[in-house]
Design a protein around this motif. Structure first.
Motif, mmCIF file in Angstrom:
data_model
loop_
_atom_site.group_PDB
_atom_site.id
_atom_site.type_symbol
_atom_site.label_atom_id
_atom_site.label_comp_id
_atom_site.label_asym_id
_atom_site.label_seq_id
_atom_site.Cartn_x
_atom_site.Cartn_y
_atom_site.Cartn_z
ATOM 1 N N CYS A 108 -2.326 14.249 -90.025
ATOM 2 C CA CYS A 108 -3.219 15.041 -90.872
ATOM 3 C C CYS A 108 -4.250 14.224 -91.646
ATOM 4 O O CYS A 108 -5.293 14.739 -91.999
ATOM 5 C CB CYS A 108 -2.480 15.871 -91.930
ATOM 6 S SG CYS A 108 -1.183 16.873 -91.256
ATOM 7 N N ASN B 73 2.179 13.294 -85.670
ATOM 8 C CA ASN B 73 1.170 14.191 -85.107
ATOM 9 C C ASN B 73 1.742 15.243 -84.171
ATOM 10 O O ASN B 73 1.132 16.293 -83.986
ATOM 11 C CB ASN B 73 0.108 13.386 -84.365
ATOM 12 C CG ASN B 73 -0.934 12.877 -85.318
ATOM 13 O OD1 ASN B 73 -1.575 13.649 -86.010
ATOM 14 N ND2 ASN B 73 -1.075 11.569 -85.394
ATOM 15 N N ALA C 206 -2.063 19.608 -82.189
ATOM 16 C CA ALA C 206 -3.137 19.861 -81.235
ATOM 17 C C ALA C 206 -2.528 20.234 -79.883
ATOM 18 O O ALA C 206 -1.419 19.817 -79.552
ATOM 19 C CB ALA C 206 -4.010 18.622 -81.101
ATOM 20 N N ARG D 119 3.092 19.070 -86.918
ATOM 21 C CA ARG D 119 2.565 17.894 -87.617
ATOM 22 C C ARG D 119 3.351 17.682 -88.903
ATOM 23 O O ARG D 119 3.647 18.643 -89.614
ATOM 24 C CB ARG D 119 1.102 18.128 -87.995
ATOM 25 C CG ARG D 119 0.171 18.128 -86.822
ATOM 26 C CD ARG D 119 -1.244 18.457 -87.292
ATOM 27 N NE ARG D 119 -2.179 18.316 -86.205
ATOM 28 C CZ ARG D 119 -3.188 19.155 -85.984
ATOM 29 N NH1 ARG D 119 -3.388 20.187 -86.793
ATOM 30 N NH2 ARG D 119 -3.999 18.958 -84.975
ATOM 31 N N PRO E 135 -8.099 21.673 -80.165
ATOM 32 C CA PRO E 135 -7.966 20.563 -81.127
ATOM 33 C C PRO E 135 -7.099 20.899 -82.333
ATOM 34 O O PRO E 135 -6.566 19.990 -82.970
ATOM 35 C CB PRO E 135 -9.410 20.300 -81.554
ATOM 36 C CG PRO E 135 -10.160 21.540 -81.221
ATOM 37 C CD PRO E 135 -9.483 22.128 -80.016
ATOM 38 N N MET E 136 -6.962 22.183 -82.677
ATOM 39 C CA MET E 136 -6.192 22.576 -83.867
ATOM 40 C C MET E 136 -6.623 21.747 -85.077
ATOM 41 O O MET E 136 -5.808 21.142 -85.774
ATOM 42 C CB MET E 136 -4.683 22.429 -83.620
ATOM 43 C CG MET E 136 -4.144 23.343 -82.548
ATOM 44 S SD MET E 136 -4.185 25.094 -82.955
ATOM 45 C CE MET E 136 -2.745 25.283 -83.993
ATOM 46 N N GLU E 137 -7.934 21.733 -85.328
ATOM 47 C CA GLU E 137 -8.470 20.957 -86.455
ATOM 48 C C GLU E 137 -7.891 21.523 -87.753
ATOM 49 O O GLU E 137 -8.085 22.702 -88.052
ATOM 50 C CB GLU E 137 -9.996 21.049 -86.436
ATOM 51 C CG GLU E 137 -10.681 20.169 -87.445
ATOM 52 C CD GLU E 137 -10.270 18.709 -87.338
ATOM 53 O OE1 GLU E 137 -10.497 18.104 -86.282
ATOM 54 O OE2 GLU E 137 -9.698 18.185 -88.310
ATOM 55 N N SER E 138 -7.201 20.665 -88.510
ATOM 56 C CA SER E 138 -6.362 21.187 -89.596
ATOM 57 C C SER E 138 -7.142 21.606 -90.835
ATOM 58 O O SER E 138 -6.616 22.325 -91.680
ATOM 59 C CB SER E 138 -5.334 20.135 -89.994
ATOM 60 O OG SER E 138 -6.005 19.044 -90.602
#
Lengths: 150, 106
Positions: free
Chosen positions: A146, A62, B69, A114, B27-30
Motif C-alpha cells: 500500500c 501485497n 491487484a 494486501r 490494478p486495484m489502485e488503492s
C-alpha cells in the motif's frame, strides 16, 4: 576511494527522509469495532464456527492468500448469510464483504489481500438465526503493501 | 477491463457443490499511494462482484482497497440444472465486465 559517506551526503539523505510523505493513517481497533458494529448491529460476537486461514509470517504484504469459511454444514435456519473480513492495521478497516445466495455451495471464499503492516485480521460470519461468529489471526508482515511502488 | 480467467468444471453431478475460481486483470489502485510528484493517486478498484447461475444468485462480494491487484476469488456453487453461470465485475470508473460459462449437470 572514499569509504565513509561525506557530510554533505548524510545531510542530504536526512533532508530527503524528512521530505517523505507521512505514513498514511492506520485503521485502529476502534475503527474495526465500528465496522463490525455496522454489520452486527451491536449483537454479540461469539468465537467459533468460522475459520480464518492466513499465513502467520507474511513475506510480501501485497498479495497474501486468505481463506475464510464455515466448514460444518448448518441447518437451513442457521445458514451463513455473509462473511466479512476486517484489518486492524491497514489504512481502511474493511477488506471484503461476501454474501451467499440460494445457489451457493458452501459459505467460504479464498482471495488475496494486501497487508500494510503486522496486525490482527478479524473474520465475522453472519448466520440466518441472527447470531454472529468470529475468528482472528495475528500475523507478522516483513514487507508491507500500500505505501510505495514496488 | 480485460477478459477474465474463469475455471469451472465442465460437468458436475446434480446436487454436488463445485468450486468456481476466477481471476481478472485490474490494478486495484488503492487510493493510498502517491505518485513521484507527491500527488495522491486516485482510488480505482473493482468494488463489486456478482455471480449468478440460472438467474439465481450464487455469490456477491464487495471489495475494498485491501484486495490485491488482479483480484482472484474462489467460491462454491451447488449444481442444480445445466445452465449459464454469469459473472459481473464493476469498478470505480463505472466500467462493468460480464462473462459467462455453460455448465452441464448430469
Amino acid at each position: 576511494m572514499r569509504l565513509a559517506p561525506s557530510r554533505r551526503f548524510v545531510l542530504g539523505a536526512g533532508a530527503a527522509l524528512l521530505a517523505l510523505p507521512a505514513t498514511p493513517a492506520r485503521a485502529t481497533k476502534a475503527d474495526v469495532a465500528a465496522a463490525i458494529r455496522a454489520i452486527t448491529g451491536g449483537a454479540p460476537l461469539r468465537p467459533g464456527r468460522v475459520k480464518l486461514d492466513l499465513p502467520l509470517l507474511v513475506e510480501n504484504g501485497n498479495a497474501v492468500a486468505m481463506t475464510v469459511g464455515v466448514a460444518d454444514p448448518l441447518p437451513a435456519a442457521e445458514r451463513v448469510l455473509s462473511l466479512h473480513v476486517f484489518a486492524e492495521g491497514n489504512p481502511l478497516p474493511n477488506v471484503i464483504h461476501a454474501y451467499f445466495g440460494p445457489r451457493s455451495g458452501a459459505p467460504r471464499l479464498a482471495t488475496r489481500i494486501r497487508l500494510a503492516t503486522s496486525q490482527t485480521i478479524v473474520a465475522v460470519a453472519a448466520c440466518a438465526d441472527g447470531t454472529f461468529w468470529t475468528d482472528s489471526v495475528e500475523l507478522l508482515v516483513t514487507l508491507a503493501a500500500c505505501i510505495d511502488d514496488l | 477491463m480485460p477478459r477474465p480467467l474463469i475455471n469451472v468444471p465442465k460437468k458436475v453431478k446434480r446436487g454436488d457443490a463445485f468450486d468456481i475460481r476466477i481471476l481478472i486483470a485490474h490494478p486495484m489502485e488503492s487510493g493510498q499511494r502517491r505518485d513521484d510528484k507527491g500527488q495522491p493517486i486516485p482510488r480505482e478498484i473493482i468494488h463489486s462482484f456478482l455471480c449468478t447461475y440460472g438467474g439465481e444468485e450464487v455469490f456477491r462480494a464487495e471489495f475494498f482497497p485491501a484486495i490485491s491487484a488482479n483480484p482472484f476469488l474462489t467460491f462454491s456453487a451447488r449444481a442444480v440444472d445445466s445452465g449459464q453461470i454469469v459473472f459481473t465485475w464493476t469498478d470505480d470508473l463505472g466500467a462493468t465486465q460480464f462473462d459467462s460459462v455453460e455448465i452441464t449437470v448430469e
